[in-house]
Design a protein around this motif. Structure first.
Motif, PDB file in Angstrom:
ATOM      1  N   UNK A 102       0.830  -1.102   0.057  1.00  0.00           N
ATOM      2  CA  UNK A 102       0.018   0.013  -0.064  1.00  0.00           C
ATOM      3  C   UNK A 102       0.804   1.185  -0.067  1.00  0.00           C
ATOM      4  N   UNK A 103       0.206   2.236  -0.519  1.00  0.00           N
ATOM      5  CA  UNK A 103       0.785   3.569  -0.242  1.00  0.00           C
ATOM      6  C   UNK A 103       0.836   4.109   0.953  1.00  0.00           C
ATOM      7  N   UNK A 104       1.933   4.785   1.531  1.00  0.00           N
ATOM      8  CA  UNK A 104       1.856   5.457   2.642  1.00  0.00           C
ATOM      9  C   UNK A 104       0.747   6.144   3.180  1.00  0.00           C
ATOM     10  N   UNK A 105      -0.118   6.832   2.425  1.00  0.00           N
ATOM     11  CA  UNK A 105      -1.150   7.624   3.019  1.00  0.00           C
ATOM     12  C   UNK A 105      -2.566   7.013   2.471  1.00  0.00           C
ATOM     13  N   UNK A 106      -2.478   5.793   2.295  1.00  0.00           N
ATOM     14  CA  UNK A 106      -3.828   4.945   1.840  1.00  0.00           C
ATOM     15  C   UNK A 106      -4.108   4.121   2.937  1.00  0.00           C
TER      16      UNK A 106
END
Length: 160
Positions: free
Chosen positions: A45-49
């Motif tokens: 996952x992306x960090x801010x997701x």
């Protein structure tokens, strides 16, 4: 992406993963199962997701009506019911599909064994449902259909 069944501040940072349950009667998701899925996806996952794991929801359908069938066909009841079940199975291949009443009505009416459809009613229950003026059924993005009942009155075209 960008859908959250839970009320969150910014759903654009969410990715919802729908898990189809084994049971049609009571969709539920075990906490341990949810944790394992999240643990696996954490490295991708992306960090801010935010990752949200949700069970699918079912909209139960009671389909009824009156159909005039051609006299020279046998087992009209089975043919029509099997066709409706296949139609719903095709909708369930993707989550959140809209059931268009006109499509269902028209495709039943086009069957060789059907002379014409006199009346057709589709009554949904359960899950999030929006029924439009044209009797289309719009369900949530993680919803599926489940046929609860098929009740038809058949009239042979030779009896009219």
């Amino acid at each position: 992406p960008s859908y959250s069944p839970k009320n969150m501040e910014d759903p654009s940072r969410c990715v919802s993963i729908v898990i189809k349950s084994y049971s049609n009667s009571k969709p539920m998701l075990l906490n341990s199962y949810e944790k394992n899925i999240k643990r696996y996806l954490e490295r991708f996952r992306l960090i801010n997701t935010n990752i949200i794991v949700v069970p699918n929801s079912y909209v139960r359908l009671n389909i009824s009506g009156e159909i005039v069938v051609n006299s020279y066909y046998k087992n009209n009841d089975d043919l029509i019911k099997k066709y409706i079940q296949k139609y719903i199975e095709r909708l369930n291949q993707s989550y959140g599909q809209t059931l268009y009443f006109g499509d269902l009505f028209g495709t039943i009416n086009k069957l060789d064994c059907v002379s014409y459809v006199k009346d057709l009613k589709v009554n949904p229950s359960g899950g999030y449902i929006e029924k439009t003026k044209s009797s289309d059924i719009i369900i949530n993005p993680h919803g599926m259909y489940l046929i609860e009942g098929l009740n038809f009155i058949y009239t042979r075209s030779s009896n009219i």
